[in-house]
Design an enzyme around this catalytic site. Sequence first.
Site, PDB file in Angstrom:
ATOM      1  N   GLU A   1      -2.522   8.722   8.422  1.00 30.62           N
ATOM      2  CA  GLU A   1      -1.062   8.559   8.505  1.00 30.62           C
ATOM      3  C   GLU A   1      -0.491   9.333   9.700  1.00 30.62           C
ATOM      4  OE1 GLU A   1       1.251   6.748   6.650  1.00 30.62           O
ATOM      5  OE2 GLU A   1      -0.413   5.747   5.630  1.00 30.62           O
TER       6      GLU A   1
ATOM      7  N   CYS B   1     -10.971   2.865  -0.006  1.00 27.73           N
ATOM      8  CA  CYS B   1      -9.545   3.103   0.219  1.00 27.73           C
ATOM      9  C   CYS B   1      -9.191   2.326   1.479  1.00 27.73           C
ATOM     10  CB  CYS B   1      -9.306   4.600   0.419  1.00 27.73           C
ATOM     11  SG  CYS B   1      -7.698   4.982   1.142  1.00 27.73           S
TER      12      CYS B   1
ATOM     13  N   ASP C   1       0.877  -1.172   0.000  1.00 27.43           N
ATOM     14  CA  ASP C   1       0.000   0.000   0.000  1.00 27.43           C
ATOM     15  C   ASP C   1       0.913   1.221   0.000  1.00 27.43           C
ATOM     16  OD1 ASP C   1      -2.412   1.559   0.322  1.00 27.43           O
ATOM     17  OD2 ASP C   1      -1.859   1.834   2.403  1.00 27.43           O
ATOM     18  N   SER C   2       0.306   2.402  -0.146  1.00 31.25           N
ATOM     19  CA  SER C   2       1.105   3.621  -0.068  1.00 31.25           C
ATOM     20  C   SER C   2       1.556   3.893   1.369  1.00 31.25           C
ATOM     21  CB  SER C   2       0.277   4.801  -0.571  1.00 31.25           C
ATOM     22  OG  SER C   2      -0.880   4.925   0.229  1.00 31.25           O
TER      23      SER C   2
ATOM     24  N   CYS D   1      -4.380  -1.635  -1.769  1.00 32.89           N
ATOM     25  CA  CYS D   1      -4.489  -0.204  -2.006  1.00 32.89           C
ATOM     26  C   CYS D   1      -5.562   0.008  -3.070  1.00 32.89           C
ATOM     27  CB  CYS D   1      -3.144   0.327  -2.501  1.00 32.89           C
ATOM     28  SG  CYS D   1      -3.182   2.062  -2.974  1.00 32.89           S
TER      29      CYS D   1
ATOM     30  N   HIS E   1      -7.121   2.731   3.703  1.00 33.21           N
ATOM     31  CA  HIS E   1      -6.856   3.491   4.932  1.00 33.21           C
ATOM     32  C   HIS E   1      -8.132   3.695   5.758  1.00 33.21           C
ATOM     33  CE1 HIS E   1      -2.949   4.622   3.257  1.00 33.21           C
ATOM     34  NE2 HIS E   1      -2.648   5.230   4.388  1.00 33.21           N
TER      35      HIS E   1
END
Length: 271
Positions: A152, A186, A10-11, A73, A188
């Site tokens: 994040e 997403c 994932d990012s 992701c 996240h």
Amino acid sequence: MDMRPIGVFDSGLGGLTAVRSLRQILPEEDLIYFGDTARVPYGGRARETILKYARQDVRFLRSFDLKAIIIACGTVSTTSLETLQKENDLPIVGVVEPTCRRALAVTKNRKVGMIATQASVRSGAYEETLLRLDPKVEMISRPCPLFVPLVENGRIHRGDVVIETVAREYLEPMKEAGVDTLILGCTHYPLLTEIIADIMGPEVELVSAGEESAFELKRLLKIRGLRTDEDRKGGAEFYVSDRPEDFECTASVFLGEDLHRAARRIDIDKY
Ligand code: DGL
């Protein structure tokens, strides 16, 4: 039997939603996780940039002898899945189709909401897949670009005014539209499940992209005879492209285990 690990990327932290699921449904498998924390977020970038980053992420993961990869992701899955599948000779699972199947299994009024990054919404991939699977479904989508940076930065807890204010602004129109199912498109976003559920209410079912791809991978490994010995306990290695400390901190909370000094930093530009 195949003892090789599964790669997950994932990012940033989002792919941990797939890791958490994989640990529950395939606890015997070894995992290699890569979070591209130096370049997160991907979601506001051009398709070409996302593909370039994703190719590097896959090249890094393939420096290990893997049996499969999960693109944990939404942004990479919606923009680059087919290209990555064509370029690589191992099974690669994305998040879009498994998530759409699950959403269609739970919706009753066939009004499905979808929140994701700008790149994912722009790609139209969730909508296309959902309508291919059920032409009568109505989908309302909305990008939520501030969610990823907030996650994040560890702003994932109930009572945090910043994340709650942003979430209300993004989600209230979804609620007003009367969706009974909301795709967290997403990976996240499931880290914000409590906050999202508080706003959407108990009558709206949340479907998490990362979790569904783990079930898809389980099916695929079985069909291809790639499962490992089911009596063993699998481990996980974590790699990031920036400071491991921040990643370890939020990852520990989310996975419910102490990941202090568990992540290693790599130079993604070399791949
Ligand atoms: N977790 C990602 C996704 O599922 C990444 C978002 C981002 O980097 O913007 O889309």
